[in-house]
Write a protein that holds these residues in place. Structure first.
Motif, PDB file in Angstrom:
ATOM      1  N   PRO A  86       0.795  -1.242   0.000  1.00 33.98           N
ATOM      2  CA  PRO A  86       0.000   0.000   0.000  1.00 33.98           C
ATOM      3  C   PRO A  86       0.821   1.282   0.000  1.00 33.98           C
ATOM      4  CG  PRO A  86      -0.748  -1.545   1.696  1.00 33.98           C
ATOM      5  CD  PRO A  86       0.574  -2.030   1.221  1.00 33.98           C
ATOM      6  N   ILE A  87       2.123   1.218   0.355  1.00 29.72           N
ATOM      7  CA  ILE A  87       2.868   2.466   0.555  1.00 29.72           C
ATOM      8  C   ILE A  87       3.851   2.788  -0.572  1.00 29.72           C
ATOM      9  CG2 ILE A  87       2.662   2.311   3.063  1.00 29.72           C
ATOM     10  CD1 ILE A  87       5.526   1.307   3.196  1.00 29.72           C
ATOM     11  N   VAL A  88       4.041   1.861  -1.510  1.00 30.85           N
ATOM     12  CA  VAL A  88       5.018   2.125  -2.571  1.00 30.85           C
ATOM     13  C   VAL A  88       4.356   2.861  -3.732  1.00 30.85           C
ATOM     14  CG1 VAL A  88       6.436   0.148  -1.940  1.00 30.85           C
ATOM     15  CG2 VAL A  88       4.627  -0.133  -3.660  1.00 30.85           C
ATOM     16  N   LYS A  89       5.179   3.443  -4.593  1.00 35.49           N
ATOM     17  CA  LYS A  89       4.663   4.209  -5.719  1.00 35.49           C
ATOM     18  C   LYS A  89       4.186   3.287  -6.845  1.00 35.49           C
ATOM     19  CE  LYS A  89       9.021   4.705  -8.291  1.00 35.49           C
ATOM     20  NZ  LYS A  89      10.018   5.646  -8.844  1.00 35.49           N
ATOM     21  N   GLN A  90       3.386   3.834  -7.734  1.00 39.99           N
ATOM     22  CA  GLN A  90       2.952   3.111  -8.928  1.00 39.99           C
ATOM     23  C   GLN A  90       4.177   2.735  -9.765  1.00 39.99           C
ATOM     24  OE1 GLN A  90      -0.614   2.678 -10.410  1.00 39.99           O
ATOM     25  NE2 GLN A  90      -0.670   2.433  -8.199  1.00 39.99           N
ATOM     26  N   GLY A  91       4.175   1.493 -10.253  1.00 44.74           N
ATOM     27  CA  GLY A  91       5.288   1.021 -11.066  1.00 44.74           C
ATOM     28  C   GLY A  91       6.361   0.295 -10.292  1.00 44.74           C
ATOM     29  N   CYS A  92       6.280   0.333  -8.973  1.00 44.35           N
ATOM     30  CA  CYS A  92       7.282  -0.348  -8.143  1.00 44.35           C
ATOM     31  C   CYS A  92       7.182  -1.871  -8.328  1.00 44.35           C
ATOM     32  CB  CYS A  92       7.090   0.012  -6.678  1.00 44.35           C
ATOM     33  SG  CYS A  92       8.274  -0.779  -5.553  1.00 44.35           S
ATOM     34  N   ILE A  93       8.338  -2.509  -8.383  1.00 45.35           N
ATOM     35  CA  ILE A  93       8.405  -3.968  -8.457  1.00 45.35           C
ATOM     36  C   ILE A  93       8.894  -4.501  -7.121  1.00 45.35           C
ATOM     37  CG2 ILE A  93       9.462  -5.954  -9.601  1.00 45.35           C
ATOM     38  CD1 ILE A  93       9.890  -4.159 -12.058  1.00 45.35           C
ATOM     39  N   ILE A  94       8.196  -5.493  -6.604  1.00 43.92           N
ATOM     40  CA  ILE A  94       8.595  -6.154  -5.360  1.00 43.92           C
ATOM     41  C   ILE A  94       8.917  -7.604  -5.690  1.00 43.92           C
ATOM     42  CG2 ILE A  94       7.922  -6.757  -2.999  1.00 43.92           C
ATOM     43  CD1 ILE A  94       5.758  -4.526  -3.242  1.00 43.92           C
ATOM     44  N   THR A  95      10.061  -8.068  -5.241  1.00 42.12           N
ATOM     45  CA  THR A  95      10.418  -9.467  -5.416  1.00 42.12           C
ATOM     46  C   THR A  95      11.008  -9.998  -4.111  1.00 42.12           C
ATOM     47  OG1 THR A  95      11.580 -11.053  -6.853  1.00 42.12           O
ATOM     48  CG2 THR A  95      12.746  -9.017  -6.313  1.00 42.12           C
ATOM     49  N   ASP A  96      11.306 -11.285  -4.093  1.00 43.20           N
ATOM     50  CA  ASP A  96      11.839 -11.903  -2.882  1.00 43.20           C
ATOM     51  C   ASP A  96      12.858 -12.959  -3.262  1.00 43.20           C
ATOM     52  OD1 ASP A  96      10.516 -14.908  -2.072  1.00 43.20           O
ATOM     53  OD2 ASP A  96       9.617 -13.826  -3.750  1.00 43.20           O
ATOM     54  N   VAL A  97      13.501 -13.542  -2.257  1.00 40.58           N
ATOM     55  CA  VAL A  97      14.467 -14.621  -2.514  1.00 40.58           C
ATOM     56  C   VAL A  97      14.146 -15.841  -1.654  1.00 40.58           C
ATOM     57  CG1 VAL A  97      16.296 -13.045  -3.243  1.00 40.58           C
ATOM     58  CG2 VAL A  97      16.108 -13.662  -0.831  1.00 40.58           C
ATOM     59  N   GLY A  98      12.898 -15.969  -1.238  1.00 46.25           N
ATOM     60  CA  GLY A  98      12.501 -17.066  -0.368  1.00 46.25           C
ATOM     61  C   GLY A  98      12.674 -18.431  -1.009  1.00 46.25           C
ATOM     62  N   SER A  99      12.978 -19.432  -0.177  1.00 42.91           N
ATOM     63  CA  SER A  99      13.270 -20.774  -0.676  1.00 42.91           C
ATOM     64  C   SER A  99      12.033 -21.574  -1.036  1.00 42.91           C
ATOM     65  CB  SER A  99      14.084 -21.546   0.366  1.00 42.91           C
ATOM     66  OG  SER A  99      15.342 -20.946   0.538  1.00 42.91           O
ATOM     67  N   THR A 100      10.858 -21.112  -0.641  1.00 37.71           N
ATOM     68  CA  THR A 100       9.606 -21.688  -1.126  1.00 37.71           C
ATOM     69  C   THR A 100       8.757 -20.546  -1.679  1.00 37.71           C
ATOM     70  OG1 THR A 100       8.451 -21.506   1.011  1.00 37.71           O
ATOM     71  CG2 THR A 100       9.681 -23.547   0.580  1.00 37.71           C
ATOM     72  N   LYS A 101       7.802 -20.885  -2.521  1.00 43.48           N
ATOM     73  CA  LYS A 101       7.102 -19.832  -3.243  1.00 43.48           C
ATOM     74  C   LYS A 101       5.587 -19.850  -3.099  1.00 43.48           C
ATOM     75  CE  LYS A 101       9.233 -17.283  -4.134  1.00 43.48           C
ATOM     76  NZ  LYS A 101      10.501 -17.303  -3.428  1.00 43.48           N
ATOM     77  N   HIS A 102       4.970 -21.007  -2.835  1.00 33.52           N
ATOM     78  CA  HIS A 102       3.515 -21.083  -2.892  1.00 33.52           C
ATOM     79  C   HIS A 102       2.851 -20.157  -1.880  1.00 33.52           C
ATOM     80  CE1 HIS A 102      -0.284 -22.697  -4.131  1.00 33.52           C
ATOM     81  NE2 HIS A 102      -0.580 -23.083  -2.901  1.00 33.52           N
TER      82      HIS A 102
END
Length: 285
Positions: A86-102
């Motif tokens: 909710p707090i990031v700007k439009q167009g922001c990409i968020i990713t992660d490096v977690g070892s599981t994904k579901h």
């Protein structure tokens, strides 16, 4: 450069290595690190990041960035997603490096917001060691890097993150979250459980006769290297992927029982031949 400002939350071995890689290979103009401890200060002091902040500065730091990488344990990733989106700007990409994904993708789908893009990531690289001091900008060279779309992830975002992955020397592989979790249960989580079991079996033997450890050579030491991994890292992995890990352990148990019978019958030649053939296929891609 692909990104003007990138924030990495968590500067362990993966987060720290990503910071080094993004800087070395010219992926982001500016790198910001956010950590729970004072690791951000130490990382800034050695030039791994441009500037760092503690976690309580999250809101003010994230409001005008282009890429956010969540490099923290899985349950924390799942907690950060609804806080950050909710707090990031439009167009922001968020990713992660977690070892599981579901579980992570499920949370990102639940809290999705138009114009903000989540895409799961998992570099198949790491170490039993912890902290950015144990990391390296070269950690991802020629390593697979899983990319997992959310429900609303546009193809252009997949392309951009794939380009980032390629720039740091890794090999992007796209797949869905369920498939990812089943595969890593076999190629990553099962070897961890096997190393623990092997270490404990021989450790108990050594309790009775210390020559077990004294006579250990490279094969045993290499096979048990990851038995030194931290439970704090693995706890979330096991919790979030327990069914797949349990199924792989059942498969391994069945194979060990079959191999035991082959040993008793002195008929292990086919087992070696099959394993040799699989190994060659693995190494030859």
């Amino acid at each position: 450069m692909l990104f003007k400002t990138t924030v990495i939350i968590g500067l362990g071995i993966i987060g720290g290595s990503l910071a080094g890689a993004l800087k070395k290979f010219g992926v982001s103009e500016r790198l910001i690190g956010i950590t729970r401890s004072d690791a951000y200060k130490r990382a800034a002091n050695i030039g791994l990041i441009d500037i760092g902040y503690p976690l309580d500065n999250l809101g003010s730091v994230l409001k005008d960035v282009d890429l956010i990488i969540l490099a923290v344990p899985i349950r924390k990733i799942c907690a950060f997603i609804p806080e950050i989106i909710p707090i990031v700007k439009q167009g922001c990409i968020i990713t992660d490096v977690g070892s599981t994904k579901h579980a992570i993708i499920a949370v990102s789908n639940t809290f999705s917001r138009e114009g903000v893009f989540f895409i799961g990531g998992h570099p198949m690289a790491g170490s039993e060691k912890t902290g950015f001091e144990a990391g390296s900008a070269e950690l991802f060279q020629n390593r697979p890097y899983a990319i997992v779309k959310g429900e609303n992830t546009p193809d252009e975002i997949v392309t951009k993150i794939s380009e980032m992955v390629t720039k740091i020397g890794a090999i992007p592989i796209q797949l869905d979250s369920k498939t990812h979790d089943r595969i890593v249960a076999g190629i990553s989580h099962l070897p961890q459980m096997l190393a623990i079991a092997l270490m404990n079996v021989i450790g108990k033997e050594n309790d009775q006769d210390k020559r077990f450890f004294q006579m250990s050579g490279p094969a045993f030491i290499e096979m048990t290297r990851i038995a030194g991994s931290s439970f704090s890292v693995w706890e979330d992995i096991i919790i979030s992927n327990r069914l797949n890990v349990s199924n792989m352990l059942q498969n391994l148990t069945a194979e060990l029982e079959r191999l035991q019978k082959s040993v008793e019958k002195l008929s292990t030649k086919k087992d070696f031949e099959q394993a040799n053939a699989y190994r060659k296929r693995l190494l030859n891609g």
